[in-house]
Scaffold this active site. Structure first.
Site, PDB file in Angstrom:
ATOM      1  N   GLY A  53       0.693  -1.270   0.059  1.00 14.81           N
ATOM      2  CA  GLY A  53      -0.236  -0.129  -0.192  1.00 14.81           C
ATOM      3  C   GLY A  53       0.812   1.201  -0.128  1.00 14.81           C
ATOM      4  O   GLY A  53       0.433   2.251   0.717  1.00 14.81           O
ATOM      5  N   GLY A  99      -0.182   4.949  -0.983  1.00 10.10           N
ATOM      6  CA  GLY A  99      -1.269   5.824  -0.403  1.00 10.10           C
ATOM      7  C   GLY A  99      -0.712   7.082   0.627  1.00 10.10           C
ATOM      8  O   GLY A  99       0.410   7.372   0.206  1.00 10.10           O
ATOM      9  N   GLN A 100      -1.526   7.634   1.272  1.00 12.33           N
ATOM     10  CA  GLN A 100      -1.075   8.637   1.888  1.00 12.33           C
ATOM     11  C   GLN A 100      -0.019   8.509   2.630  1.00 12.33           C
ATOM     12  O   GLN A 100       0.981   9.289   2.834  1.00 12.33           O
ATOM     13  CB  GLN A 100      -2.103   9.304   2.672  1.00 12.33           C
ATOM     14  CG  GLN A 100      -2.158  11.045   2.888  1.00 12.33           C
ATOM     15  CD  GLN A 100      -3.007  11.183   4.003  1.00 12.33           C
ATOM     16  OE1 GLN A 100      -3.725  10.383   5.076  1.00 12.33           O
ATOM     17  NE2 GLN A 100      -2.798  12.405   4.729  1.00 12.33           N
ATOM     18  N   LEU A 101      -0.089   7.725   3.655  1.00 11.54           N
ATOM     19  CA  LEU A 101       1.332   7.389   4.390  1.00 11.54           C
ATOM     20  C   LEU A 101       2.521   6.706   3.866  1.00 11.54           C
ATOM     21  O   LEU A 101       3.294   7.082   4.047  1.00 11.54           O
ATOM     22  CB  LEU A 101       0.642   6.424   5.581  1.00 11.54           C
ATOM     23  CG  LEU A 101       1.696   6.036   6.694  1.00 11.54           C
ATOM     24  CD1 LEU A 101       2.323   7.065   7.534  1.00 11.54           C
ATOM     25  CD2 LEU A 101       0.966   5.075   7.479  1.00 11.54           C
ATOM     26  N   ASP A 116       1.981  -1.744  -4.328  1.00 10.76           N
ATOM     27  CA  ASP A 116       0.641  -1.101  -4.463  1.00 10.76           C
ATOM     28  C   ASP A 116      -0.069  -1.873  -5.350  1.00 10.76           C
ATOM     29  O   ASP A 116       0.352  -2.512  -6.254  1.00 10.76           O
ATOM     30  CB  ASP A 116       0.767   0.401  -4.922  1.00 10.76           C
ATOM     31  CG  ASP A 116      -0.595   0.882  -4.515  1.00 10.76           C
ATOM     32  OD1 ASP A 116      -0.470   1.655  -3.378  1.00 10.76           O
ATOM     33  OD2 ASP A 116      -1.533   1.077  -5.131  1.00 10.76           O
ATOM     34  N   ASN A 125      -1.251  -7.098  -4.951  1.00  6.89           N
ATOM     35  CA  ASN A 125      -2.416  -6.956  -4.322  1.00  6.89           C
ATOM     36  C   ASN A 125      -2.465  -7.948  -3.007  1.00  6.89           C
ATOM     37  O   ASN A 125      -2.588  -9.156  -3.249  1.00  6.89           O
ATOM     38  CB  ASN A 125      -3.771  -7.245  -5.073  1.00  6.89           C
ATOM     39  CG  ASN A 125      -5.195  -7.126  -4.634  1.00  6.89           C
ATOM     40  OD1 ASN A 125      -5.301  -7.204  -3.296  1.00  6.89           O
ATOM     41  ND2 ASN A 125      -6.263  -7.068  -5.255  1.00  6.89           N
ATOM     42  N   ILE A 126      -2.802  -7.330  -1.842  1.00  6.64           N
ATOM     43  CA  ILE A 126      -2.492  -8.210  -0.714  1.00  6.64           C
ATOM     44  C   ILE A 126      -3.519  -9.467  -0.567  1.00  6.64           C
ATOM     45  O   ILE A 126      -3.376 -10.345   0.191  1.00  6.64           O
ATOM     46  CB  ILE A 126      -2.221  -7.465   0.400  1.00  6.64           C
ATOM     47  CG1 ILE A 126      -1.595  -8.340   1.705  1.00  6.64           C
ATOM     48  CG2 ILE A 126      -3.453  -6.821   0.907  1.00  6.64           C
ATOM     49  CD1 ILE A 126      -0.473  -9.100   1.299  1.00  6.64           C
ATOM     50  N   TYR A 156     -14.455   0.236   9.317  1.00 12.09           N
ATOM     51  CA  TYR A 156     -13.123   0.350   9.658  1.00 12.09           C
ATOM     52  C   TYR A 156     -12.847   0.140  11.076  1.00 12.09           C
ATOM     53  O   TYR A 156     -11.620  -0.323  11.431  1.00 12.09           O
ATOM     54  CB  TYR A 156     -12.829   1.753   9.173  1.00 12.09           C
ATOM     55  CG  TYR A 156     -11.532   2.377   9.292  1.00 12.09           C
ATOM     56  CD1 TYR A 156     -10.633   1.956   8.315  1.00 12.09           C
ATOM     57  CD2 TYR A 156     -11.224   3.472  10.109  1.00 12.09           C
ATOM     58  CE1 TYR A 156      -8.951   2.196   8.639  1.00 12.09           C
ATOM     59  CE2 TYR A 156      -9.699   3.952  10.116  1.00 12.09           C
ATOM     60  CZ  TYR A 156      -8.912   3.388   9.383  1.00 12.09           C
ATOM     61  OH  TYR A 156      -7.528   3.907   9.379  1.00 12.09           O
ATOM     62  N   LYS A 190     -10.302  -2.499  12.580  1.00 15.59           N
ATOM     63  CA  LYS A 190      -9.009  -2.178  13.339  1.00 15.59           C
ATOM     64  C   LYS A 190      -8.999  -2.689  14.750  1.00 15.59           C
ATOM     65  O   LYS A 190      -7.890  -3.235  14.989  1.00 15.59           O
ATOM     66  CB  LYS A 190      -8.757  -0.357  13.470  1.00 15.59           C
ATOM     67  CG  LYS A 190      -8.532   0.106  12.156  1.00 15.59           C
ATOM     68  CD  LYS A 190      -7.156  -0.452  11.578  1.00 15.59           C
ATOM     69  CE  LYS A 190      -6.695   0.299  10.419  1.00 15.59           C
ATOM     70  NZ  LYS A 190      -5.497  -0.169   9.521  1.00 15.59           N
TER      71      LYS A 190
HETATM   72  N1  SER Z   1      -7.829   9.081   8.969  1.00 18.60           N
HETATM   73  C1  SER Z   1      -8.730   7.958   9.344  1.00 18.60           C
HETATM   74  C2  SER Z   1     -10.187   8.080   8.698  1.00 18.60           C
HETATM   75  O1  SER Z   1     -10.286   9.025   8.846  1.00 18.60           O
HETATM   76  C3  SER Z   1      -8.796   7.665  10.921  1.00 18.60           C
HETATM   77  O2  SER Z   1      -7.769   6.838  11.093  1.00 18.60           O
HETATM   78  O3  SER Z   1     -10.445   7.262   8.307  1.00 18.60           O
END
Ligand code: SER
Length: 319
Positions: free
Chosen positions: A8, A11-13, A34, A52-53, A142, A146
């Site tokens: 990934g 992505g942003q991170l 990615d 693709n994981i 989500y 997590k």
């Molecule tokens: N930035 C994330 C979200 O808004 C929170 O972990 O889903």
């Protein structure tokens, strides 16, 4: 020699963490992956592969062939996108993590990093300075994934000795890439509108406080956690991590100091209900105590850095 797989990475991170890993370990030590071929253009400084994981066999052969020693598994569907397709999000978020944990066990991978989130907390968690062990009743798919993922990480550590480490990131704000489908995305989008001298319509109410963090702090926290001796990692679910807390109105006012003509209006949508269930601020005493964490950026330091660097990075015409 370390051989690090980033899943990934586009992505942003991942965009910023991969760069930091290359700066730390060297470009030959890092493989960015990615699921989208289009991410390749971001990685002219290290090796890139499409992965693709959800394809366990492809991941297994890559890990075997490249003799991977560390995995940073960042691929996930975030909170807002997740609500649009809950089952697919669960499959992706849990399936991906379980694949990585299983492969770590099978191939003796020495360290795994997996991000958790403030989304593990829910409407009945305390809102202010939410503690590491505070009650958790996540209401988004989500957040549920997590929280379950945190338990799986703990399970793999306790049962199989997999050295998996994790952080509960707040909303992450950087200028090098757009946020991707989260509830905190407004705090990235607002900067783009400001520097393009356009008005911003915010999808959260003006007074919605949420925990946030500048990307440089998030990257440093991750590197610091992963470099710490295993004996100092006392929490194998995921560490609370705190940077700053602000509302849309506060970040707007901070930006307005440099862009006096900037305007905002508020049109809350379904993401407001998600934000209302999350903490307003986080207590990260355990991260401070166990591996010496301390954030460096507050709202004004972050805002002035982003407003200086974003227009150049994206080639926006500025005032
Ligand atoms: N930035 C994330 C979200 O808004 C929170 O972990 O889903």
């Amino acid at each position: 020699m370390e051989k690090i797989l980033v899943i990934g990475a586009g992505g942003q991170l991942g965009t910023e963490l991969t760069k930091a890993l290359v700066n730390t370990y060297g470009s030959n030590a890092v493989i960015a992956t990615d699921f989208q071929e289009s991410a390749r253009s971001k990685f002219d400084y290290c090796s890139f592969k499409v992965l693709n994981i959800m394809d366990k066999e492809a991941a297994a052969s890559l890990i075997k062939e490249e003799q991977i020693t560390q995995v940073y598994h960042l691929a996930a569907i975030l909170s807002a996108t997740g609500e649009k397709n809950p089952i697919q999000s669960w499959d992706m978020n849990m399936g991906g993590l379980l694949t990585v944990l299983e492969l770590a066990r099978e191939y003796n991978i020495s360290k795994i990093f997996w991000p958790s989130s403030i989304a593990v907390f829910g409407p009945d968690s305390p809102k202010i300075n939410t503690a590491q062990d505070a009650f958790k009743n996540p209401t988004t798919v989500y957040g549920i994934s997590k929280l379950a993922g945190e338990h799986w990480c703990e399970y793999y550590f306790n049962k199989y000795g997999v050295d998996v480490r994790s952080l509960r990131y707040p909303g992450l704000i950087g200028y090098k890439s757009m946020a991707g489908g989260g509830t905190t995305d407004y705090a990235v989008d607002i900067f783009h509108k400001a520097v393009k001298e356009e008005a911003y319509t915010c999808f959260l109410q003006s007074d919605t406080y949420l925990p946030m963090m500048y990307m440089e702090d998030a990257v440093n926290a991750t590197l610091q956690l992963m470099a710490a001796p295993a004996s100092s990692i006392k929490i194998r679910s995921s560490y609370n991590l705190s940077g700053m807390s602000f509302s849309p109105q506060e970040i707007f006012e901070c930006i307005k100091l440099q862009y006096p003509n900037f305007t905002i209006n508020y049109k809350p949508d379904f993401r407001q209900q998600i934000a209302d269930t999350w903490p307003k601020s986080i207590d990260d005493a355990c991260a401070q105590k166990d591996w010496g964490w301390k954030a460096q950026f507050d709202i004004s330091k972050m805002t002035s850095e982003i407003l200086t660097k974003l227009p150049l990075y994206f080639n926006y015409t500025t005032k």
